[in-house]
Design a protein around this motif. Structure first.
Motif, PDB file in Angstrom:
ATOM      1  N   UNK A  31       0.817  -1.217   0.000  1.00 51.75           N
ATOM      2  CA  UNK A  31       0.000   0.000   0.000  1.00 51.75           C
ATOM      3  C   UNK A  31       0.849   1.266   0.000  1.00 51.75           C
ATOM      4  N   UNK A  32       2.176   1.088  -0.039  1.00 54.23           N
ATOM      5  CA  UNK A  32       3.064   2.240  -0.065  1.00 54.23           C
ATOM      6  C   UNK A  32       3.335   2.855   1.290  1.00 54.23           C
ATOM      7  N   UNK A  33       2.762   2.284   2.347  1.00 56.73           N
ATOM      8  CA  UNK A  33       2.961   2.807   3.697  1.00 56.73           C
ATOM      9  C   UNK A  33       3.949   1.928   4.462  1.00 56.73           C
ATOM     10  N   UNK A  34       4.921   2.561   5.110  1.00 56.73           N
ATOM     11  CA  UNK A  34       5.833   1.821   5.983  1.00 56.73           C
ATOM     12  C   UNK A  34       5.274   1.791   7.401  1.00 56.73           C
ATOM     13  N   UNK A  35       5.584   0.743   8.170  1.00 58.89           N
ATOM     14  CA  UNK A  35       5.173   0.716   9.580  1.00 58.89           C
ATOM     15  C   UNK A  35       5.794   1.897  10.326  1.00 58.89           C
TER      16      UNK A  35
END
Length: 253
Positions: A31-35
């Motif tokens: 989704x293109x989001x990093x933790x």
């Protein structure tokens, strides 16, 4: 886990940035989001400071962006281009997005530059064809490709659909035989102002400079290219197999 003092933590941050870069280019964050930093620290056994420094390195590279209230996101998707198969960029990107080619130049050249003629193994006076295309992927510039082709093949390529087709396919149609092999060299260079403007990046930003000489199956050179690829949008990949000393030239035959 981090040592006190600047250097060890900086090394740990660099190592962590390497791992995260590999995961990003492998599409691990779909989704293109990093933790968040705490989660990343738990995953990799690193302190928040080391994670923060690693993310800062990736942000400096232009790989991610960090916004308050949003988090850390991948700035642009990176696409892989295999160097172990002879494919054109559009072939390689089939199914990954919308590829379009802006034809900036396509013309016959009566006398080839001496260095180009030597690469193509023809007399300069034999002439050839020059093609320059700016390749776009999903509405963003990806690469600038300049090609010199031998005269006969080049004329047929000029008559083809340079906006929609890969040059490799046009060459094979014109020659009536498949391509055989290509010699490739890749350099990391700083984009000159003209190239940077076309690729939509800052002057001096890193680009891959890929020099490729493509031959027909019988070994005759037909196309010498210089491709400037945005390093923030492309990963060059290859699968290499280790063989005995006698195998080294096997791929050239």
């Amino acid at each position: 886990m981090d040592h006190h003092g600047g250097r060890p933590r900086a090394e740990r941050a660099r190592q962590l940035a390497d791992v995260l870069r590999q995961q990003i280019t492998d599409g691990a964050f779909a989704d293109g989001m990093l933790p968040d930093e705490r989660d990343l620290g738990r995953r990799f056994g690193a302190s928040r400071n080391a994670v923060r420094e690693a993310l800062a390195l990736l942000r400096t590279e232009g790989l991610i962006t960090r916004r308050r209230g949003v988090g850390t996101t991948v700035l642009l998707p990176k696409y892989g281009h295999g160097l172990d198969r002879l494919t054109g960029l559009a072939e390689e990107l089939t199914g990954r997005g919308t590829v379009t080619n802006e034809v900036r130049a396509a013309a016959q050249v009566p006398v080839l530059p001496a260095a180009i003629a030597a690469r193509l193994e023809v007399p300069a006076g034999a002439g050839g064809v020059y093609v320059e295309r700016l390749r776009w992927l999903d509405g963003l510039p990806l690469s600038l490709d300049t090609s010199y082709l031998t005269a006969g093949i080049g004329r047929a390529v000029l008559a083809g659909d340079l906006r929609e087709r890969d040059v490799f396919g046009l060459i094979e149609e014109a020659a009536g035989v498949p391509l055989g092999r290509a010699e490739v060299a890749v350099h990391a260079v700083n984009a000159d102002p003209g190239t940077a403007r076309l690729l939509g990046i800052e002057p001096g930003a890193a680009v891959f400079a890929l020099e490729r000489l493509t031959r027909l199956a019988d070994g005759r050179p037909v196309d010498t290219e210089s491709i400037r690829i945005r390093a923030d949008r492309m990963t060059l990949r290859a699968t290499l197999r280790r063989g005995g000393a006698g195998d080294r030239r096997g791929g050239d035959r």
